[in-house]
Design a protein around this motif. Structure first.
Motif, PDB file in Angstrom:
ATOM      1  N   GLU A 145      25.883   0.051   8.051  1.00 15.35           N
ATOM      2  CA  GLU A 145      26.018  -0.532   8.379  1.00 15.35           C
ATOM      3  C   GLU A 145      27.027  -1.236   7.430  1.00 15.35           C
ATOM      4  O   GLU A 145      27.513  -0.269   6.524  1.00 15.35           O
ATOM      5  CB  GLU A 145      25.397  -1.784   7.862  1.00 15.35           C
ATOM      6  CG  GLU A 145      24.227  -2.147   9.232  1.00 15.35           C
ATOM      7  CD  GLU A 145      24.657  -2.285  10.627  1.00 15.35           C
ATOM      8  OE1 GLU A 145      24.848  -2.860  11.046  1.00 15.35           O
ATOM      9  OE2 GLU A 145      23.545  -1.737  11.411  1.00 15.35           O
ATOM     10  N   SER A 146      27.699  -2.237   7.752  1.00 15.33           N
ATOM     11  CA  SER A 146      28.985  -2.822   6.953  1.00 15.33           C
ATOM     12  C   SER A 146      28.668  -3.147   5.496  1.00 15.33           C
ATOM     13  O   SER A 146      29.296  -2.540   4.590  1.00 15.33           O
ATOM     14  CB  SER A 146      30.014  -4.152   7.356  1.00 15.33           C
ATOM     15  OG  SER A 146      29.418  -4.543   7.309  1.00 15.33           O
ATOM     16  N   ASP A 147      27.506  -3.129   5.280  1.00 17.31           N
ATOM     17  CA  ASP A 147      26.912  -3.694   4.004  1.00 17.31           C
ATOM     18  C   ASP A 147      26.132  -2.705   2.987  1.00 17.31           C
ATOM     19  O   ASP A 147      25.627  -3.045   1.899  1.00 17.31           O
ATOM     20  CB  ASP A 147      26.357  -5.004   3.822  1.00 17.31           C
ATOM     21  CG  ASP A 147      25.654  -5.373   4.969  1.00 17.31           C
ATOM     22  OD1 ASP A 147      25.087  -4.387   6.067  1.00 17.31           O
ATOM     23  OD2 ASP A 147      24.649  -6.840   4.756  1.00 17.31           O
ATOM     24  N   GLY A 148      25.691  -2.018   4.185  1.00 19.86           N
ATOM     25  CA  GLY A 148      24.670  -0.681   3.762  1.00 19.86           C
ATOM     26  C   GLY A 148      24.231   0.404   4.456  1.00 19.86           C
ATOM     27  O   GLY A 148      25.009   0.115   5.624  1.00 19.86           O
ATOM     28  N   PRO A 162      21.839  -1.453   0.095  1.00 25.61           N
ATOM     29  CA  PRO A 162      22.906  -1.689  -0.646  1.00 25.61           C
ATOM     30  C   PRO A 162      24.255  -0.784  -0.601  1.00 25.61           C
ATOM     31  O   PRO A 162      23.882  -0.300  -1.370  1.00 25.61           O
ATOM     32  CB  PRO A 162      22.664  -3.263  -1.319  1.00 25.61           C
ATOM     33  CG  PRO A 162      21.498  -3.404  -1.473  1.00 25.61           C
ATOM     34  CD  PRO A 162      20.737  -1.466  -0.778  1.00 25.61           C
ATOM     35  N   LYS A 163      24.941  -1.203  -0.288  1.00 21.81           N
ATOM     36  CA  LYS A 163      26.069  -0.571   0.109  1.00 21.81           C
ATOM     37  C   LYS A 163      26.203  -0.300  -1.933  1.00 21.81           C
ATOM     38  O   LYS A 163      27.092   1.021  -2.377  1.00 21.81           O
ATOM     39  CB  LYS A 163      28.712  -1.266   0.482  1.00 21.81           C
ATOM     40  CG  LYS A 163      29.086   0.138   0.359  1.00 21.81           C
ATOM     41  CD  LYS A 163      29.517  -0.897   1.658  1.00 21.81           C
ATOM     42  CE  LYS A 163      31.041  -0.265   1.600  1.00 21.81           C
ATOM     43  NZ  LYS A 163      31.724  -0.689   2.270  1.00 21.81           N
ATOM     44  N   LYS A 164      26.963  -1.454  -2.795  1.00 23.69           N
ATOM     45  CA  LYS A 164      26.700  -1.236  -3.714  1.00 23.69           C
ATOM     46  C   LYS A 164      25.980  -0.095  -4.767  1.00 23.69           C
ATOM     47  O   LYS A 164      26.166  -0.223  -5.907  1.00 23.69           O
ATOM     48  CB  LYS A 164      26.627  -2.259  -5.134  1.00 23.69           C
ATOM     49  CG  LYS A 164      25.396  -2.824  -4.435  1.00 23.69           C
ATOM     50  CD  LYS A 164      25.514  -4.283  -5.769  1.00 23.69           C
ATOM     51  CE  LYS A 164      24.292  -5.197  -5.295  1.00 23.69           C
ATOM     52  NZ  LYS A 164      24.261  -6.600  -5.877  1.00 23.69           N
ATOM     53  N   GLU A 165      24.245  -0.131  -4.219  1.00 22.62           N
ATOM     54  CA  GLU A 165      23.108   0.990  -4.820  1.00 22.62           C
ATOM     55  C   GLU A 165      23.400   1.926  -4.298  1.00 22.62           C
ATOM     56  O   GLU A 165      22.908   3.140  -4.455  1.00 22.62           O
ATOM     57  CB  GLU A 165      21.982   0.534  -4.243  1.00 22.62           C
ATOM     58  CG  GLU A 165      22.027  -1.164  -5.400  1.00 22.62           C
ATOM     59  CD  GLU A 165      21.630  -0.999  -6.899  1.00 22.62           C
ATOM     60  OE1 GLU A 165      21.386   0.248  -7.235  1.00 22.62           O
ATOM     61  OE2 GLU A 165      21.730  -1.767  -7.197  1.00 22.62           O
ATOM     62  N   CYS A 166      24.971   3.015  -3.727  1.00 29.17           N
ATOM     63  CA  CYS A 166      24.651   3.796  -2.658  1.00 29.17           C
ATOM     64  C   CYS A 166      25.175   4.963  -3.634  1.00 29.17           C
ATOM     65  O   CYS A 166      25.151   5.912  -3.448  1.00 29.17           O
ATOM     66  CB  CYS A 166      25.537   3.631  -1.443  1.00 29.17           C
ATOM     67  SG  CYS A 166      25.083   2.737  -0.537  1.00 29.17           S
ATOM     68  N   THR A 199      13.910  -2.760  -0.389  1.00 26.58           N
ATOM     69  CA  THR A 199      14.970  -1.951  -1.050  1.00 26.58           C
ATOM     70  C   THR A 199      15.083  -1.081  -2.078  1.00 26.58           C
ATOM     71  O   THR A 199      14.330  -0.881  -2.598  1.00 26.58           O
ATOM     72  CB  THR A 199      15.644  -3.074  -1.672  1.00 26.58           C
ATOM     73  OG1 THR A 199      15.922  -4.185  -0.608  1.00 26.58           O
ATOM     74  CG2 THR A 199      17.322  -2.905  -1.733  1.00 26.58           C
ATOM     75  N   SER A 201      18.131   2.365  -3.654  1.00 27.72           N
ATOM     76  CA  SER A 201      18.953   2.874  -4.726  1.00 27.72           C
ATOM     77  C   SER A 201      18.836   4.117  -4.846  1.00 27.72           C
ATOM     78  O   SER A 201      17.906   4.669  -5.347  1.00 27.72           O
ATOM     79  CB  SER A 201      19.034   1.704  -5.700  1.00 27.72           C
ATOM     80  OG  SER A 201      19.840   2.306  -6.464  1.00 27.72           O
TER      81      SER A 201
END
Length: 405
Positions: A145-148, A162-166, A199, A201
């Motif tokens: 997805e766009s956010d993750g 989430p994208k910031k946790e990738c 969630t 990470s």
């Protein structure tokens, strides 16, 4: 009496003496009256005028009472209440049907149900939540997805990352790096919600592994090479496997012009590693000291100068590194005053009995060089002259301790 005529008196006697009026029973009168209104009402309806006669029919109806047969009433009570052998006082009490209802309560046991224990345990396992906070799980990427992205972790719902946790830093080629069916290991950072989704990470897992790595390196006294990427009033900053490291100015060989060290490489040792407070402190001075420790061995005889005398022992200079000769390791005899044995600036020989790379400490011992307890106090010069020969006798002792470790 005045004002009362004889005619009125006769009428009163006639009324009082009329026995027929007194004996008449009370009756309900039926009144039927037709009253024709002489004055006709004019009713205006559209464009026509018409007159209606209003008739009033008033009648009094005698109320009727419906009574059930006595036999039916008795039968209805007899179905619920047993009046036999019941006293008058008991009849006065309010009726309770609890005692009679207790006879009709049927107790059921577990054995009477169709219960399958294996099926019950299997159902529990299927509904058991997957992914507790801090748990490491292996999964497979199933959607982007766009956010993750979504990862199949074997639960009733996929895990969301989430994208910031990738990963660490900014990920520019997100779709190229995380393809469908890519297997990866992630860390649960938030337990499942009402929909069963957790969630996860990859970044948190990388940081946890980095903390475990630097903690092991610090315990073993390892040295690392870092690149300085910034500075502040207190010192320099650097990156250590994704972790932010800090080198205080006091731990630099040259702390005067420390800003010029940005973008340069330094060899440092670990001073403090604390994952809970995310504190990682490094030292260039300790790295130089540990480098000298690399040439030292357990049970080795060294020579050094007494730098300072403390209530608990002597600090000895070992050529850039300092060793501690504790008062309990000086002699096997009784010591009244440490200054009676060694003085500041005096060169002595001692055995290395402890090498602590993490704390940068070296432990020394001279009591093992004695042939008899207290010999160092009586004849210190003889012990120092024969130190090399006497150290050979202790070699077997240190070899045995190495095997025990």
């Amino acid at each position: 009496m005045k004002g009362v005529s004889d005619k009125d008196a006769q009428n009163n006697k006639k009324i009082k003496g009329d026995k027929n009026n007194l004996k008449k029973p009370l009756q309900v009168l039926h009144i039927s009256k037709k009253d024709t209104i002489s004055n006709k009402e004019e009713v205006f309806d559209g464009h026509q005028n018409s007159s209606k006669e209003v008739k009033t029919d008033i009648s009094a109806v005698k109320p009727k009472f419906i009574e059930a047969p006595i036999d039916e009433v008795k039968e209805s009570y007899s179905n619920n209440i047993n009046f036999e052998n019941i006293s008058y006082k008991e009849l006065e009490k309010p009726l309770t049907f609890q005692d009679e209802d207790e006879d009709f309560i049927i107790e059921r046991k577990v054995d009477e149900f169709d219960f399958d224990e294996s099926a019950f345990l299997e159902a529990l396992n299927e509904n058991e939540p997957i992914g507790a906070t801090g748990e490491t799980i292996k999964g497979k990427v199933i959607a982007l997805e766009s956010d993750g992205l979504y990862i199949d972790i074997g639960g009733k719902a996929p895990g969301f990352m989430p994208k910031k946790e990738c990963g660490l830093g900014v990920i520019t080629n997100f779709k190229e790096k995380f393809t469908i069916d890519l297997e990866m290991e992630v860390l649960v950072i938030k337990e499942q919600n009402a929909d069963g989704m957790v969630t996860v990470s990859a970044r948190a897992l990388i940081l946890r592994q980095s903390w475990e790595k630097v903690a092991s390196s610090a315990k073993n006294g390892e040295l690392i090479q870092v690149t300085i990427n910034g500075f502040n009033r207190g010192g320099l900053t650097c990156d250590v496997d994704g972790l932010r490291g800090f080198i205080p100015r006091s731990q630099l060989e040259n702390g005067q012009d420390y800003q010029s060290l940005v973008s340069k490489n330094l060899k440092v040792a670990f001073l403090e590693v604390n994952p809970e407070t995310r504190k990682l402190v490094l030292s260039e001075k300790k790295a130089l000291l540990v480098s000298k420790f690399a040439d030292l061995k357990f049970g080795q005889l060294i020579e050094g100068e007494v730098l300072a005398i403390k209530p608990y022992g002597f600090f000895v200079d070992l050529g850039g590194a300092s060793g501690l000769l504790h008062q309990s390791s000086i002699t096997n005899g009784s010591i009244r005053n440490l200054r009676e044995i060694f003085r500041e600036g005096e060169v002595i020989k001692a055995l290395i009995t402890e090498i602590d790379l993490e704390r940068g400490r070296i432990g020394l011992n001279t009591a093992l060089l004695e042939n008899t307890p207290g010999e160092l106090i009586i004849d210190k010069e003889k012990v120092m002259i024969e130190a090399s020969e006497r150290s050979l006798k202790t070699k077997s002792l240190f070899d045995k301790k190495d095997l025990e470790k």
